[in-house]
Design a protein around this motif. Structure first.
Motif, PDB file in Angstrom:
ATOM      1  N   ASN A   1       0.754  -1.110  -0.116  1.00 30.01           N
ATOM      2  CA  ASN A   1      -0.262  -0.047   0.199  1.00 30.01           C
ATOM      3  C   ASN A   1       0.989   0.827   0.011  1.00 30.01           C
ATOM      4  N   LEU A   2       2.089   0.737   0.812  1.00 26.31           N
ATOM      5  CA  LEU A   2       2.739   2.628   0.575  1.00 26.31           C
ATOM      6  C   LEU A   2       3.907   2.900  -0.778  1.00 26.31           C
ATOM      7  N   VAL A   3       3.378   3.578  -1.431  1.00 24.59           N
ATOM      8  CA  VAL A   3       3.632   2.830  -3.017  1.00 24.59           C
ATOM      9  C   VAL A   3       4.324   4.028  -3.478  1.00 24.59           C
ATOM     10  N   GLY A   4       5.673   3.578  -3.622  1.00 22.90           N
ATOM     11  CA  GLY A   4       6.514   4.848  -3.544  1.00 22.90           C
ATOM     12  C   GLY A   4       6.920   5.684  -2.307  1.00 22.90           C
ATOM     13  N   GLY A   5       6.800   5.005  -1.464  1.00 23.31           N
ATOM     14  CA  GLY A   5       6.859   5.821   0.149  1.00 23.31           C
ATOM     15  C   GLY A   5       5.842   6.700   0.441  1.00 23.31           C
ATOM     16  N   ASP A   6       5.167   6.579  -0.173  1.00 26.96           N
ATOM     17  CA  ASP A   6       3.547   7.177   0.157  1.00 26.96           C
ATOM     18  C   ASP A   6       3.194   6.667   1.530  1.00 26.96           C
ATOM     19  N   ILE A   7       3.409   7.267   2.779  1.00 22.17           N
ATOM     20  CA  ILE A   7       2.784   7.041   4.139  1.00 22.17           C
ATOM     21  C   ILE A   7       0.913   7.583   4.024  1.00 22.17           C
ATOM     22  N   THR A   8       0.223   7.617   2.971  1.00 21.99           N
ATOM     23  CA  THR A   8      -0.649   8.619   3.181  1.00 21.99           C
ATOM     24  C   THR A   8      -2.404   8.035   2.556  1.00 21.99           C
ATOM     25  N   GLY A   9      -1.885   6.944   1.648  1.00 24.95           N
ATOM     26  CA  GLY A   9      -2.366   6.101   1.320  1.00 24.95           C
ATOM     27  C   GLY A   9      -3.230   6.879  -0.423  1.00 24.95           C
ATOM     28  N   GLY A  10      -2.442   7.909  -0.436  1.00 24.56           N
ATOM     29  CA  GLY A  10      -3.048   9.118  -1.986  1.00 24.56           C
ATOM     30  C   GLY A  10      -2.445  10.213  -1.602  1.00 24.56           C
ATOM     31  N   ALA A  11      -1.798  10.957  -2.536  1.00 27.24           N
ATOM     32  CA  ALA A  11      -1.938  12.471  -2.555  1.00 27.24           C
ATOM     33  C   ALA A  11      -3.132  13.424  -1.118  1.00 27.24           C
ATOM     34  N   ASN A  12      -2.544  14.607  -0.573  1.00 24.66           N
ATOM     35  CA  ASN A  12      -4.110  15.162  -0.078  1.00 24.66           C
ATOM     36  C   ASN A  12      -4.596  16.268  -0.388  1.00 24.66           C
TER      37      ASN A  12
END
Ligand SMILES: Cc1cc2nc3c(=O)[nH]c(=O)nc-3n(C[C@H](O)[C@H](O)[C@H](O)COP(=O)(O)OP(=O)(O)OC[C@H]3O[C@@H](n4cnc5c(N)ncnc54)[C@H](O)[C@@H]3O)c2cc1C
Length: 471
Positions: free
Chosen positions: A407-418
């Motif tokens: 789920n941490l696509v590319g190291g994104d920890i927020t589940g998608g841009a905010n």
């Protein structure tokens, strides 16, 4: 083989909350987790004898502030919250610091001429946290329970934190805003970052920013134990790649990123829906270092030493510059660094005399650059002598995070841009938890209200399934 009511793919806090909601409603539920244990972002590893580190989440303002998670009987399942008097601190040059105490009175004592303005902005939101949380931590499109309060929050919140900062004239009040807005992983000039800042600030005074004694993994085990007590079953070490990997079930609830829903459910979903998921944007990544220290961090400011959460980045303008650099696809020389020092309250994290501290900064998606030195420089700036105390470092890069949890696509920890569009359309504005198929639901942080440990995405997705095919 009997057909289950629901299979949940993924056991992060949202997957577990979805499963508990459905099991508590009397449905048969099975959770399938790809990792070797449940929890997703709630994971504590023993790095060395007696050294227990939270791989991801450590501090839980939105779990204790969640209308759903906070109401669960987790104390009966081994979860003990440890709430510090200081929700977070933000060191400034010259040994000064902005300090968000749990008490709003103590906080405004440190804000000089901004005291009255801070209290009038944040006080009403903090004192009506329960009402606010019901509306703000729910689906974006819904009839609000408290329309006036939500309107008051929303009208100001649509603006940027850079705009919000102008209400204050002290470095301290502006720093409190910057640090909280930084959790959005957006440039501080972006619309909507004022909402993130005010929500985090209000949570600091409402329920505080607690830890779980023993680490985030204890919260995962507590949720699993509660789930199993409700009759559900859990299977780990089984990554789902196609629908054929799943046992027969009336509904499948995905605690995954939208890309996986598309890949796994494939042509069972309409082409239009998959195209929409394909447009979903990930946010930047994170680079994290866990430090084992021979003693506590030698912060120049004594209050910072008492805080579990520390926002490191200097003035509002410096934090804003760092986050703007990342948003532009570059690495900040002086990054905004989030630091957690759980040993301040919880002696179980490291052997006596040692402290385990984590620090991460935002980096462009899928970055491979080594940010350890930049992170250490920033901490050293406000805690001279920090580097001399480091016994060992463990680094997790963007790829390390994605390898741990897809789920941490590319190291994104927020589940998608905010960004504002995806705060509203996550992944779509209406019926965000449903998909184009009656059988499939999405419950991860890629649905409202987004990232963080609160379980609300999972709870709302489960309610949608219970109102629909599981009615
Ligand atoms: C470094 C870091 C620090 C953080 N700090 C905090 C913090 O202090 N406080 C806070 O509130 N939040 C924090 N967060 C954010 C928080 O951890 C997440 O927002 C939260 O965990 C999201 O929950 P989720 O259930 O949506 O997904 P996740 O927690 O990501 O869980 C998803 C689960 O699904 C599993 N999975 C995915 N795909 C499949 C598949 N195909 N088959 C089987 N299983 C699958 C994964 O293995 C994982 O276990 C942090 C995150 C990170 C990475």
């Amino acid at each position: 083989m009997t057909t289950l009511d629901a299979v949940v793919v993924g056991s992060g806090p949202n997957g577990l909350a979805a499963a508990i909601t459905m099991a508590a409603a009397g449905r048969s539920v099975h959770v399938v987790e790809g990792a070797d244990r449940v929890g997703g972002g709630l994971r504590t590893d023993e790095l060395a004898p007696g050294v227990h580190r939270d791989h991801c989440a450590t501090v839980f303002p939105f779990a204790v502030g969640s209308p759903y998670l906070a109401a669960l009987p987790l104390a009966d399942h081994g979860v003990e919250w440890l709430t510090p008097d200081i929700s977070f601190a933000h060191p400034l040059d010259g040994g000064r610091a902005a300090v968000a105490y749990r008490s709003i009175d103590a906080t405004v004592d440190g804000l000089g001429v901004d005291a009255k303005r801070y209290r009038s902005l944040i006080g009403p939101l903090a004192s009506r946290w329960d009402d606010l949380a019901v509306d703000v931590l729910g689906p974006v499109v819904h009839l609000p329970d408290h329309p006036l309060l939500l309107a008051r929050f929303g009208v100001r919140g649509m603006r940027s934190s850079a705009h919000l900062r102008k209400r204050f004239s002290t470095d301290e009040a502006q720093a409190l805003v910057a640090g909280c807005a930084g959790h959005s992983v957006l440039p501080l000039q972006s619309p909507g970052t004022a909402a993130v800042a005010t929500l985090f600030l209000a949570s600091a005074h409402a329920r505080g920013w607690p830890l779980v004694r023993g680490g985030a993994g204890v919260l995962a085990s507590g949720l699993e134990s509660l789930l199993v007590s409700l009759g559900a079953t859990v299977e780990t070490g089984r990554r789902i790649n196609t629908l054929a990997d799943l046992p027969p079930a009336k509904v499948v609830v995905f605690d995954t990123d939208p890309g996986q829903v598309s890949a796994i459910a494939g042509t069972e979903l309409s082409r239009g829906y998959r195209r929409m998921l394909g447009r979903f944007q990930q946010g930047p990544g994170v680079y994290k270092v866990d430090f084992l220290l021979d003693g506590a961090v030698p912060w120049a400011n004594a209050a910072v030493a008492e805080a579990v959460t520390v926002h490191v980045g200097g003035s509002f303008d410096e934090c804003a510059a760092a986050e703007a650099t990342v948003a532009a696809g570059n690495h900040a020389d002086q990054p905004f660094v989030l630091v957690a020092q759980p040993g301040v309250l919880d002696a179980t994290r490291a052997p006596t005399g040692h402290h385990l501290v984590w620090a991460y900064c935002h980096v462009p998606s899928a970055s491979t650059l080594d940010m350890s030195a930049a992170i250490e420089r920033q901490i050293e700036r406000f805690a001279p002598g920090f580097g001399d105390l480091v016994v060992e470092r463990w680094v997790t890069t963007t790829h390390g995070f994605e390898g741990l949890n897809p789920n941490l696509v590319g190291g994104d920890i927020t589940g998608g841009a905010n960004h504002l569009r995806q705060l509203v359309a996550r992944p779509r504005a209406r019926r965000p938890y449903a998909t184009s198929s009656d059988r499939f639901f999405l419950c991860s942080a890629s649905t409202p209200p987004g990232g963080g440990v609160h379980g609300m995405c999972g709870h709302h997705a489960a309610l949608a399934a219970l109102r629909g095919p599981l009615a």
